[in-house]
Design an enzyme around this catalytic site. Sequence first.
Site, PDB file in Angstrom:
ATOM      1  N   ARG A   3      34.017  44.588  93.686  1.00 38.89           N
ATOM      2  CA  ARG A   3      34.834  45.426  94.565  1.00 38.89           C
ATOM      3  C   ARG A   3      35.901  46.154  93.758  1.00 38.89           C
ATOM      4  NH1 ARG A   3      39.685  43.270  94.437  1.00 38.89           N
ATOM      5  NH2 ARG A   3      40.007  41.006  94.395  1.00 38.89           N
ATOM      6  N   GLY A   4      36.534  47.129  94.390  1.00 34.22           N
ATOM      7  CA  GLY A   4      37.694  47.763  93.799  1.00 34.22           C
ATOM      8  C   GLY A   4      38.925  46.895  93.988  1.00 34.22           C
ATOM      9  N   ASP A  30      42.583  44.866  92.518  1.00 35.27           N
ATOM     10  CA  ASP A  30      43.002  43.908  91.505  1.00 35.27           C
ATOM     11  C   ASP A  30      42.800  42.488  92.026  1.00 35.27           C
ATOM     12  OD1 ASP A  30      44.732  42.613  89.390  1.00 35.27           O
ATOM     13  OD2 ASP A  30      45.165  44.721  88.929  1.00 35.27           O
ATOM     14  N   ILE A  31      43.517  41.548  91.459  1.00 30.41           N
ATOM     15  CA  ILE A  31      43.384  40.153  91.876  1.00 30.41           C
ATOM     16  C   ILE A  31      44.040  39.945  93.241  1.00 30.41           C
ATOM     17  CG2 ILE A  31      45.538  39.384  90.766  1.00 30.41           C
ATOM     18  CD1 ILE A  31      43.961  36.803  89.963  1.00 30.41           C
ATOM     19  N   ALA A  73      45.644  43.115 102.575  1.00 31.21           N
ATOM     20  CA  ALA A  73      45.029  43.623 101.344  1.00 31.21           C
ATOM     21  C   ALA A  73      43.699  44.296 101.645  1.00 31.21           C
ATOM     22  CB  ALA A  73      44.823  42.486 100.343  1.00 31.21           C
ATOM     23  N   GLY A 119      40.119  45.701  99.546  1.00 30.91           N
ATOM     24  CA  GLY A 119      39.300  45.851  98.348  1.00 30.91           C
ATOM     25  C   GLY A 119      37.886  46.135  98.784  1.00 30.91           C
ATOM     26  N   ALA A 134      41.829  41.869 104.235  1.00 30.29           N
ATOM     27  CA  ALA A 134      42.344  40.524 104.493  1.00 30.29           C
ATOM     28  C   ALA A 134      43.743  40.651 105.075  1.00 30.29           C
ATOM     29  CB  ALA A 134      42.368  39.702 103.214  1.00 30.29           C
ATOM     30  N   CYS A 187      47.346  41.979  93.767  1.00 26.75           N
ATOM     31  CA  CYS A 187      46.834  43.350  93.688  1.00 26.75           C
ATOM     32  C   CYS A 187      47.431  44.115  92.507  1.00 26.75           C
ATOM     33  CB  CYS A 187      47.072  44.097  94.996  1.00 26.75           C
ATOM     34  SG  CYS A 187      46.246  43.314  96.402  1.00 26.75           S
TER      35      CYS A 187
END
Length: 236
Positions: free
Chosen positions: A79-80, A82-83, A147, A149, A162, A178
């Site tokens: 997915r696009g 970050d963490i 978030a 993604g 989420a 993120c």
Amino acid sequence: MKSARIIDVCRMGIVNYLDALKLQERLIVARKSHKIPDTLLSLQHPPTYTLGKRRTDHNLLVPESDLGKMGAELYYTQRGGDITFHGPHQAILYPIISLRDIGLGARKYVEKLELTMIELASVYGVRACPGKSGETGVWVGDRKIGAIGVRISNGIASHGLAFNINPDLNYFKHIVPCGIEDKEVTSLKRETDMVLPTEEVIEDQLISCFVTQFGYRGIIWKDKESLLCGDEGDTR
């Protein structure tokens, strides 16, 4: 927008991240070959950290070997973004939908995911908004409540959003959420003055907000076990 808009929706409860990832992969193949219509998965995960395709491992602030002691797992995804962290008391939606069929580009799609969470927050008197430039997701002031993604392959979207209902926010202290430093993570429970209903009610409200934002005319509820067992044939 094209044709009558009906979406299959499945309430899945708590699902291991890897199982949900494999299910998404099967559904993507089925959606690409028109064996199923647009499909929405509503679920939660056990404590899980996920990294996007940029592999920004430096934003994990503890050794990977310590995650097991914390009761958490780590997965690398395509997915696009970050963490991020997924866990109990966080509402997740994974739409497996054809953006081509509904005439949406990637940016507009992400905007509608943001609006889905913003609409839900407003139900509880919480004023949320999209992030500023470079800040993904949905925010209440400088605090992140939702978030996003996504992955888009041949016009088919997967992964998703989420929304924090009342997760253990301590898990977010072990990452740079993120990839955005010096920002807090928050939850609906923390931001609202209202007494919250059950999480099942809030999850269904999130589904309703999604359906409204994306212009679907109706929902067909699908059985969790049939999806997990690989029954993706469209019987309509």
